[in-house]
Design a protein around this motif. Sequence first.
Motif, PDB file in Angstrom:
ATOM      1  N   ASP A 104       8.673   2.091   2.545  1.00 42.91           N
ATOM      2  CA  ASP A 104       9.040   3.261   1.744  1.00 42.91           C
ATOM      3  C   ASP A 104      10.547   3.522   1.816  1.00 42.91           C
TER       4      ASP A 104
ATOM      5  N   ARG B 126      12.561  15.034  -0.133  1.00 40.64           N
ATOM      6  CA  ARG B 126      13.354  13.997  -0.798  1.00 40.64           C
ATOM      7  C   ARG B 126      14.419  14.621  -1.699  1.00 40.64           C
TER       8      ARG B 126
ATOM      9  N   THR C 221      13.965   4.627   0.704  1.00 44.55           N
ATOM     10  CA  THR C 221      14.281   5.660  -0.272  1.00 44.55           C
ATOM     11  C   THR C 221      15.785   5.899  -0.354  1.00 44.55           C
ATOM     12  N   TYR C 222      16.284   5.927  -1.586  1.00 47.75           N
ATOM     13  CA  TYR C 222      17.695   6.217  -1.838  1.00 47.75           C
ATOM     14  C   TYR C 222      17.988   7.691  -1.540  1.00 47.75           C
TER      15      TYR C 222
ATOM     16  N   TYR D   8      20.443   5.270   2.657  1.00 53.38           N
ATOM     17  CA  TYR D   8      18.997   5.111   2.484  1.00 53.38           C
ATOM     18  C   TYR D   8      18.278   5.575   3.745  1.00 53.38           C
TER      19      TYR D   8
END
Length: 700
Positions: free
Chosen positions: A228, A272, A230-231, A213
């Motif tokens: 925030d 991302r 995020t994976y 992450y």
Amino acid sequence: MSKAKQEVATVVAKQTARYGTWASPITADAILQGGGSKSELFVDPITSDIYYIEERPAEGGRDAIVDASKGKDVVGKEWNARTGVQEYGGGAAMAYGGAVYFSNYTDNRVYVVNGGKDPQRITPDNENYRYAKLNVHPTQTHLLVAILEDHTKDRPSEVVTTLCIINSKTQSATTVVSGADFYAFPSFSPDGSYLAWEQWAHPDMPWEGSEIYVAKVDANEVGLSVSDITYVAGKKIDISVSSPAWASNDVLLFTTDETGYYNPWTYSVSSRHATPVLPSPVDEDFCQPLHKLGNEYSAPLDRHAGRAIYSTLKADRSALYILDLSTGETEEIECPYTDIQDLKRVANDSFVFLANSAEAPQVLVVCVLSDGAKPEFRELSAACTSNAPQFPNELISVAQSVTLQTEDGPLHVLYLPPKNPAYEAPADEKPPCVINAHGGPTGRSSASLDWSKQYFTSRGWAWYACSASVDPDDYRVDVNYGGSSGYGREYTLSPGPNRKRLEGQWGVVDVEDCTRAMQQLSRPPYSLIDPNRSVIRGGSAGGFTTLAAICFKSDAFAAATSLYGIADLRSLAKETHKFESHYLEKLVGGTLEEVPEVYEQRSPIFHADNIKTPLLVLQGAIDRVVPPDQAEVIVKAIKERHGRVEYTVFEGEGHGWRKAETIKAALEQELQFYEDVLGIKGSDDNRADVPYAHRGCSIQ
């Protein structure tokens, strides 16, 4: 010339003597003269100064921090730079801007030392807290992220692991990320805007299923928070990811085994999006299973996501690759070393690593990459232990890699022949052999020089480790049985729906592989060892394999040694430490409640009546991974049926030997035990009496 070299050099003609009786200058005392091995590296990202952690058996088994350029300890003998996180530790120290931060094992607090001053505490006065993998925020340098393991409730199910922020000014530790069972590799991006980490949850081990992450960071003088979250990559149960490291402020480097082997990928924070670095998957592991938290096998070579350096395993030895992160272009560097244990970036286009060779002791190496020039390896002489044992190469048995073919697929083995230039064996005699089952059980045996193995081979023993292949001129065996690392996810875990390696088969596959290896090497076309004088030994998981082997293959081995090995899977499932508290569920095929009959079928304690093999049991008194009662139950069971067993407990030792007196006593006692059982009388007698916690449990 050293005394050992003089002794060998004066030999003109070889003596004829039976295998196992040869005199050798490789004694326990000589081995201990060189001190302990270097276990980890870390580099100051601001000053590029290199440090390493070195084990010190002669100083009570403590870990020392050494400044590599000066060859000088950073702190005094009263400090132990070690952490108990996950019991196996790792990641106990780091440096930033000339300051060295470390976890002190004695009180579990984190200290900072700077400019030659005494270490100063920077964490709360709470011995229930354990810290590892410290990382300094690049702009708010009084803030550090760390793994925090809270043992306030010191039962495996109640130990809490989080990521915390240490404020060195207020000596406080505040939780910043929580919810997973385990964490690894927390690190800030170069500009401090992001935090990345690896996490996983029961029943997974990190090499089975884990996730990475990233989170946005808000840091100021008062403290730090994340948002925030995020994976990035990974999947519980099915995909292991590891070694996240920042290649730039935007690009995160990591490895994933979703194609079957750990291969490198990148993740862009701005887009991302995760992308494989290589144009197509490569059947090599670009990292190793995360047994300890400190070691790393890759590093960015710059701060603009240009190139990275990787160490992989290729044909049972390390290989070095430079990867272009944008094009995937790969350049292999000719690597003169057998095994690379750790790897860190020093500066642009230079990196450092711990190197092991088949014929030379461990060294610290800096590799400099110049445009258009061949990579230059520089061994740091100041970091080399000056009083390490010096023996001629003619005395060293070099491990040979062999792949045996079995009905269940390939079996990897390392084989070390008896070797001593002063002796030859009688014609047609085959040597006695030590079959070594490594720990883990997802570990691996290495072909690198190990003086404890040479202790045996120089006396005329073969040494065999299941994990490699065989050459007709070899004689000690290390077995990298099914489930060992370095051969891809299939060999380690599960090769397919109809054939599994170690998953659900621990106590079956490993035992079968160790026995097969011994049997194949004793028969044509190899005919290398004497099957009637072959012994099996192993530590931890290898101790379990040893005990299971003499229960279920009762006539296969002439003697056995279990070092802190597992005898009762049921009690282990209830009392082992948090990190491995659910490990058995996959190794055995379910929980104790789901498959109690399997736990009983595989546990040596329930089959002690089958043990005919003389057994030596060596155990640490304060072992929390495999507690002493595991040793005591099997010893008691053998004593009750009047079998032959010797039992030694070493006070002050945990899961493995750290003190000089223990290392010496254990090595000498093991050899003496085999010689007594097999009726071998060695030509030298250099075993000093060492006080044990208790001994005399031998029943003829």
